[in-house]
Scaffold this motif. Structure first.
Motif, PDB file in Angstrom:
ATOM      1  N   THR A   1       0.825  -1.214   0.000  1.00 12.89           N
ATOM      2  CA  THR A   1       0.000   0.000   0.000  1.00 12.89           C
ATOM      3  C   THR A   1       0.863   1.270   0.000  1.00 12.89           C
ATOM      4  O   THR A   1       0.731   2.106  -0.896  1.00 12.89           O
ATOM      5  N   PRO A   2       1.770   1.448   0.987  1.00 10.78           N
ATOM      6  CA  PRO A   2       2.600   2.656   0.957  1.00 10.78           C
ATOM      7  C   PRO A   2       3.430   2.742  -0.317  1.00 10.78           C
ATOM      8  O   PRO A   2       3.633   3.827  -0.866  1.00 10.78           O
ATOM      9  N   LEU A   3       3.836   1.567  -0.817  1.00 14.37           N
ATOM     10  CA  LEU A   3       4.673   1.560  -2.008  1.00 14.37           C
ATOM     11  C   LEU A   3       3.901   2.059  -3.231  1.00 14.37           C
ATOM     12  O   LEU A   3       4.441   2.796  -4.058  1.00 14.37           O
ATOM     13  N   SER A   4       2.622   1.691  -3.322  1.00 14.88           N
ATOM     14  CA  SER A   4       1.850   2.133  -4.481  1.00 14.88           C
ATOM     15  C   SER A   4       1.647   3.647  -4.440  1.00 14.88           C
ATOM     16  O   SER A   4       1.727   4.322  -5.467  1.00 14.88           O
ATOM     17  N   PHE A   5       1.437   4.179  -3.240  1.00 18.12           N
ATOM     18  CA  PHE A   5       1.328   5.643  -3.115  1.00 18.12           C
ATOM     19  C   PHE A   5       2.640   6.298  -3.517  1.00 18.12           C
ATOM     20  O   PHE A   5       2.672   7.298  -4.238  1.00 18.12           O
ATOM     21  N   ALA A   6       3.755   5.706  -3.027  1.00 20.06           N
ATOM     22  CA  ALA A   6       5.065   6.255  -3.333  1.00 20.06           C
ATOM     23  C   ALA A   6       5.277   6.232  -4.842  1.00 20.06           C
ATOM     24  O   ALA A   6       5.777   7.199  -5.430  1.00 20.06           O
ATOM     25  N   GLY A   7       4.863   5.145  -5.512  1.00 16.12           N
ATOM     26  CA  GLY A   7       5.032   5.026  -6.959  1.00 16.12           C
ATOM     27  C   GLY A   7       4.339   6.172  -7.680  1.00 16.12           C
ATOM     28  O   GLY A   7       4.936   6.834  -8.535  1.00 16.12           O
ATOM     29  N   LEU A   8       3.100   6.472  -7.269  1.00 17.76           N
ATOM     30  CA  LEU A   8       2.355   7.564  -7.897  1.00 17.76           C
ATOM     31  C   LEU A   8       3.078   8.891  -7.716  1.00 17.76           C
ATOM     32  O   LEU A   8       3.245   9.665  -8.668  1.00 17.76           O
ATOM     33  N   SER A   9       3.551   9.131  -6.480  1.00 16.68           N
ATOM     34  CA  SER A   9       4.240  10.400  -6.205  1.00 16.68           C
ATOM     35  C   SER A   9       5.508  10.490  -7.031  1.00 16.68           C
ATOM     36  O   SER A   9       5.850  11.556  -7.549  1.00 16.68           O
ATOM     37  N   VAL A  10       6.206   9.351  -7.156  1.00 16.29           N
ATOM     38  CA  VAL A  10       7.466   9.382  -7.896  1.00 16.29           C
ATOM     39  C   VAL A  10       7.204   9.743  -9.359  1.00 16.29           C
ATOM     40  O   VAL A  10       7.916  10.571  -9.930  1.00 16.29           O
ATOM     41  N   VAL A  11       6.148   9.186  -9.932  1.00 13.54           N
ATOM     42  CA  VAL A  11       5.826   9.529 -11.327  1.00 13.54           C
ATOM     43  C   VAL A  11       5.571  11.029 -11.447  1.00 13.54           C
ATOM     44  O   VAL A  11       6.075  11.699 -12.354  1.00 13.54           O
TER      45      VAL A  11
END
Lengths: 389, 266
Positions: free
Chosen positions: B71-81
């Motif tokens: 879950t935190p990783l998917s949020f992080a992925g969006l922010s990174v994009v």
């Protein structure tokens, strides 16, 4: 057994806007006794119990502890509740803390014990109920039987003189029930007075020193179990059924069989009675088998495995949680886990050898029980203490 | 009932018997270093070491751990994009202007920024999960009290902790009873069932409060609600391991502050 410790005189109680649940109940409990209050649901058993430690105050009548009327001031109630420990029917309503240590330590802490005193009290209480390794376990993850034991330990830690149990075996499976009843026996053996309420007449009959039959807020009959449950009409009035052994005795008597005055309390007693009727001295082999007792607290209890190799086919029984755990650790298969002594005597009468694994003060009790039987029946059953027992 | 789930795992992890303060020091220290670090290497280092500890020392099931991390990783992925495309900078490696007012470009600066943010999320999450998976709440209460957190607060927390499980139990039982009698078959039924469920749980919580008062009185309550168990003693090996880890992480933080994944840019 000397002196009355709890006494109720003509107790009456009515819940707010409800019917009268106690209609003049009088009774007493002597020090060191095991008393069972038996009656159907709604008979007023729990209400009566709640008066023992001042949780409820009778509308009229007097409740006495140790010969003195109970005072209902906050201070005197605290003193009373230290002496009269109460274990509720539902342990979830009794457990207040998140871990076993914190819960069992609750009472001692509030009694003002210092930290190491609390620790000692908790250790002692958990040891008594056989939950030594459970200190840091969260209470919500325990099984029903374990929760019950934690609730009992929480009360034991305050070192009460009288222990009151409301339906001690409610919603427990047979094994857990047997274990709790065994624990109550052990506590009684250590001098605690024990009062339980139950609607399980079969449970109360062999267990209690005295029984009180209750219905509709009044006491129908009181006395040793065979007297309290001896009148089928009264038992029926209490919406219960006569204990099966008593029933069997009635039926035998009606058919003209001469029975001894003392009513049988267990299968073992019944067997004895039947032997007397049949005039056959002991339906057992010439030589009874030996009962070997092992103390599970001692390292030498390991010799049980050796004993078993030299006595192939022998049955093993364990009494108490620690003994059962020890048996599991040593991979000793158990044949009996409740009613152990009686079962082993029954095997011994058939000429088979048996072993009993138990702990602490229970070792002495096993000896006494077997000796008592030998005396009563005239059959000398050899008992040997092994492994330090 | 995921909260219960996490707490259950923590109650049974293999590091349960390690001193709570040590575990907290490792987790909080790692969290702090992840936040302070200006390079991406230190958070990555922390994430790798702590994930190793969670999986190998605390023996948490890898699948569960991956699930918790997802879950935190998917949020992080969006922010990174978003960071990658929008933060701008000089020396664009790729750019595109789909709309007059929207320019997307990938620059060495934005790559560095994105990787940095991603690694910090990795480090921070693993530090938090390390605490959550190795230290059950019941152990935290003991440390809180020792750290002079006010008694009232700890008392409240223990009551809430104890009551949560009673209420969850009640909730589950009521819910199942409703489902068994088709309480959620239509939208209208669902609404009705949900409202009675809320009412039932409210009454249960009320009863739980009364039970608590009665249980306290039964057991000679005298104002002391919290009894603290003991913390496991500080042992040499875990203490050295935690100290070693924190020193190493601090060194990595200091030494690798200016390491960038792509040269160039600010």
């Amino acid at each position: 057994m000397s002196g009355v410790i709890l006494e109720g005189r003509d107790l009456r109680y009515r819940y707010p806007r409800g019917d009268e649940v106690l209609r003049g109940a009088s009774f007493h409990v002597r020090r060191g006794e095991k008393v069972a209050i038996v009656g159907p649901n709604g008979a007023g058993k729990s209400t009566l119990l709640m008066m023992f430690n001042g949780m409820l105050r009778p509308d009229s009548g007097t409740m006495l502890y140790d010969g003195r009327p109970i005072a209902y001031g906050a201070g005197s109630l605290r003193t009373l509740r230290k002496s009269v420990g109460f274990v509720l029917q539902n342990p979830d309503q009794q457990i207040v803390a998140p871990t076993v240590y914190q819960d069992v330590g609750f009472g001692p802490t509030n009694l003002g014990l210092p930290a190491d005193g609390v620790k000692r009290a908790v250790r002692g209480a958990l040891r008594a109920v056989g939950l030594e390794e459970f200190e840091r376990r969260p209470t919500h993850r325990l099984s029903g039987g374990e929760k019950k034991k934690v609730a009992i330990a929480g009360v034991l830690a305050m070192e009460p003189e009288v222990l009151v149990f409301d339906e001690p075996t409610a919603s427990l499976d047979p094994a857990a029930s047997a274990e709790i009843m065994e624990l109550l026996d052990e506590l009684n053996d250590r001098g605690k007075t024990i009062v339980i309420s139950t609607h399980d007449i079969e449970l109360a009959y062999p267990w209690a020193h005295r029984a009180v039959l209750m219905v509709n807020g009044t006491i129908l009959q009181e006395g040793v179990p065979e007297v309290a449950f001896g009148d089928p009409a009264l038992v029926r009035e209490a919406c219960l059924s006569t204990p099966i052994l008593l029933d069997l005795c009635h039926e035998l008597e009606e058919r003209g069989f001469p029975l001894p005055a003392r009513r049988p309390l267990s299968v073992l007693d019944m067997l004895h009675t039947i032997e007397l009727i049949a005039d056959r001295r002991h339906c057992c082999r010439e030589r009874p088998g030996t009962i070997a007792i092992f103390d599970a607290d001692l390292p030498e209890a390991g010799s049980l495995a050796e004993w078993l190799t030299s006595h192939p086919g022998a049955s093993v029984g364990a009494m108490g949680t620690r003994a059962k755990e020890r048996a599991a650790d040593d991979r000793v298969p158990l044949h009996y886990t409740y009613g152990v002594v009686d079962k082993c005597i029954l095997r011994a009468l058939l000429g088979e050898d048996t072993a009993i694994l138990t702990t602490g003060g229970m070792v002495r009790r096993v000896f006494e029980r077997v000796e008592e039987y030998s005396r009563q029946s005239g059959v000398e059953i050899p008992v040997i203490g092994t492994g330090g027992a | 009932m995921f909260e219960e789930f996490l707490e259950e795992i923590a109650q049974e992890n293999a590091l349960r018997e390690v001193n709570t303060s040590l575990k907290l020091a490792a987790g909080l220290g790692a969290l702090l270093l992840s936040l302070l670090s200006i390079g991406y290497v230190a958070p990555l280092f922390i994430a790798v070491v702590l994930s190793g500890a969670i999986l190998l020392l605390a023996r948490i099931d890898p699948y569960t751990y991956a699930e918790l991390f997802a879950t935190p990783l998917s949020f992080a992925g969006l922010s990174v994009v978003a960071i990658l495309l929008l933060s701008g900078g000089t020396g664009a490696l790729w750019s595109w202007q789909p709309l007059p007012w929207l320019a997307l470009s990938v620059t060495p600066g934005s790559i560095n920024q994105g990787v940095y943010a991603f690694c910090r999320v990795l480090g921070g999450t693993s530090a938090l999960l390390f605490i959550a998976l190795t230290t059950p709440m019941t152990d935290l209460f003991v440390v809180m009290r020792r750290c002079r957190v006010p008694v009232v607060l700890v008392e409240l927390m223990t009551i809430v902790y104890r009551t949560i499980f009673i209420l969850l139990d009640h909730l589950a039982r009521c819910y199942h009873a409703q489902v068994m009698r088709l309480g959620y078959s239509t939208r209208q039924e669902t609404l009705r069932s949900l409202s009675t469920l809320c009412g039932a749980v409210f009454i249960a919580s009320w009863n739980a409060g009364e039970d608590l008062v009665r249980a306290r009185d039964l057991r000679c309550y005298d104002g002391k609600l919290v009894v603290l168990g003991e913390n496991s003693p500080v042992e040499l090996r875990p203490a050295l391991a935690v100290a070693g880890f924190l020193v190493a992480a601090a060194c990595v933080t200091v030494l690798t502050g200016d390491v960038a994944i792509v040269r160039g840019g600010p």
